[in-house]
Design an enzyme around this catalytic site. Sequence first.
Site, PDB file in Angstrom:
ATOM      1  CG  ASP A  20      -2.045   0.960   1.155  1.00  0.00           C
ATOM      2  OD1 ASP A  20      -2.307   1.484   0.042  1.00  0.00           O
ATOM      3  OD2 ASP A  20      -2.676   1.226   2.189  1.00  0.00           O
ATOM      4  CD1 TRP A  25       7.472   6.550  -2.391  1.00  0.00           C
ATOM      5  CD2 TRP A  25       7.082   7.000  -4.553  1.00  0.00           C
ATOM      6  NE1 TRP A  25       8.691   6.660  -3.024  1.00  0.00           N
ATOM      7  CE2 TRP A  25       8.477   6.934  -4.354  1.00  0.00           C
ATOM      8  CE3 TRP A  25       6.603   7.272  -5.840  1.00  0.00           C
ATOM      9  CZ2 TRP A  25       9.396   7.115  -5.393  1.00  0.00           C
ATOM     10  CZ3 TRP A  25       7.515   7.468  -6.866  1.00  0.00           C
ATOM     11  CH2 TRP A  25       8.903   7.387  -6.640  1.00  0.00           C
ATOM     12  CG  HIS A  37       0.457   2.069  -9.567  1.00  0.00           C
ATOM     13  ND1 HIS A  37       0.173   1.698  -8.276  1.00  0.00           N
ATOM     14  CD2 HIS A  37      -0.634   2.749 -10.011  1.00  0.00           C
ATOM     15  CE1 HIS A  37      -1.050   2.131  -7.949  1.00  0.00           C
ATOM     16  NE2 HIS A  37      -1.551   2.780  -8.982  1.00  0.00           N
ATOM     17  CG  LEU A 131       9.395 -17.263  -3.046  1.00  0.00           C
ATOM     18  CD1 LEU A 131       9.165 -17.143  -1.541  1.00  0.00           C
ATOM     19  CD2 LEU A 131       9.900 -15.920  -3.584  1.00  0.00           C
ATOM     20  CG  LEU A 195      -6.442  -8.117   7.920  1.00  0.00           C
ATOM     21  CD1 LEU A 195      -7.075  -9.376   8.493  1.00  0.00           C
ATOM     22  CD2 LEU A 195      -5.033  -8.438   7.410  1.00  0.00           C
TER      23      LEU A 195
HETATM   24  C1  FPP Z   1      -1.633   0.195  -3.443  1.00  0.00           C
HETATM   25  O1  FPP Z   1      -1.256   1.527  -3.527  1.00  0.00           O
HETATM   26  C2  FPP Z   1      -1.086  -0.564  -4.546  1.00  0.00           C
HETATM   27  C3  FPP Z   1      -1.821  -1.107  -5.558  1.00  0.00           C
HETATM   28  C4  FPP Z   1      -3.291  -0.966  -5.647  1.00  0.00           C
HETATM   29  C5  FPP Z   1      -1.213  -1.837  -6.670  1.00  0.00           C
HETATM   30  C6  FPP Z   1       0.023  -2.624  -6.382  1.00  0.00           C
HETATM   31  C7  FPP Z   1       0.753  -2.783  -7.657  1.00  0.00           C
HETATM   32  C8  FPP Z   1       2.092  -2.804  -7.817  1.00  0.00           C
HETATM   33  C9  FPP Z   1       3.024  -2.794  -6.665  1.00  0.00           C
HETATM   34  C10 FPP Z   1       2.737  -2.801  -9.169  1.00  0.00           C
HETATM   35  C11 FPP Z   1       2.461  -3.949 -10.076  1.00  0.00           C
HETATM   36  C12 FPP Z   1       2.383  -5.269  -9.448  1.00  0.00           C
HETATM   37  C13 FPP Z   1       3.162  -6.350  -9.782  1.00  0.00           C
HETATM   38  C14 FPP Z   1       2.904  -7.650  -9.094  1.00  0.00           C
HETATM   39  C15 FPP Z   1       4.235  -6.284 -10.737  1.00  0.00           C
HETATM   40  P1  FPP Z   1      -2.375   2.634  -3.719  1.00  0.00           P
HETATM   41  O2  FPP Z   1      -2.435   2.980  -5.144  1.00  0.00           O
HETATM   42  O3  FPP Z   1      -3.659   2.177  -3.120  1.00  0.00           O
HETATM   43  O4  FPP Z   1      -1.738   3.784  -2.872  1.00  0.00           O
HETATM   44  P2  FPP Z   1      -2.495   4.921  -2.060  1.00  0.00           P
HETATM   45  O5  FPP Z   1      -3.284   4.230  -0.981  1.00  0.00           O
HETATM   46  O6  FPP Z   1      -1.364   5.735  -1.521  1.00  0.00           O
HETATM   47  O7  FPP Z   1      -3.335   5.673  -3.025  1.00  0.00           O
END
Ligand code: FPP
Length: 243
Positions: A20, A25, A37, A131, A195
């Site tokens: 998260d 960020w 992302h 893994l 969660l």
């Molecule tokens: C949460 O941050 C993150 C996500 C919804 C997406 C996670 C995706 C990646 C880490 C990149 C691609 C994945 C792989 C497996 C290569 P948010 O956008 O909810 O952040 P915020 O709460 O600060 O808005």
Amino acid sequence: MDDGAARNVRSARHVAIIMDGNGRWASARGLPRVAGHREGSKAVRRCIEAAIDLGVGWLTLFAFSSENWQRPQEEIADLTFLLRHYLRTELDELHRNGVRLAVIGERGRFGPAVAADLAAAEARTAGNTRLTLTIALSYGARSEILEAARRVAEAVQAGTLNPESLDETKFGALLSTASMPDPDLVIRTSGEQRLSNFLLWQAAYAELVFLDVMWPDFDRAHFAEALAEFGRRERRFGARPVL
Ligand code: FPP
């Protein structure tokens, strides 16, 4: 505690992570969410390397929730692109490093091309044992549990299941995580403490560690810190403390 010390404490066999903070960020730096992302994908790579190094056998990453479909189309397209890009650029190395890739969730919702990429990656790495990396995509624990309940109801209706014989082991075998051990440790980054519909059945006795780091900044030291915290926790699984 440093990495070495973290390795010496009782290790978590299965670590599940709610990644998260990508958006925050990016906005803290005046960048578009996609930049967060993109950096988040790099953190995924670091996280897998750390898991291997720290002796974790099962790593499950929450990459896209059922609720994430409510995000703007553009962001969904960016995340889908990043996932495919990740598979294209990282799969060889994952395979070389003995990583078995698995996917839980409704992958079909990403369309046939993505589903085919994921199936090919799973098939290619199926024999690896170092893994098991499970990526949760379009995953939601409540709908997973509901689907299992529906299958139970159908089996009872068909006369192939006696309700009295249903137990936690049989029910767990109907979930998408049937072949996995339950997570010992759930980590969530970004400081949020919930969660969010992730592995609700499976994490019943997991230790929860919330880290004050945005996912794009997550590195091996954070992983080691969470494992060290896990090692300090006394796990009783509901049993009485030893006096
Ligand atoms: C949460 O941050 C993150 C996500 C919804 C997406 C996670 C995706 C990646 C880490 C990149 C691609 C994945 C792989 C497996 C290569 P948010 O956008 O909810 O952040 P915020 O709460 O600060 O808005």
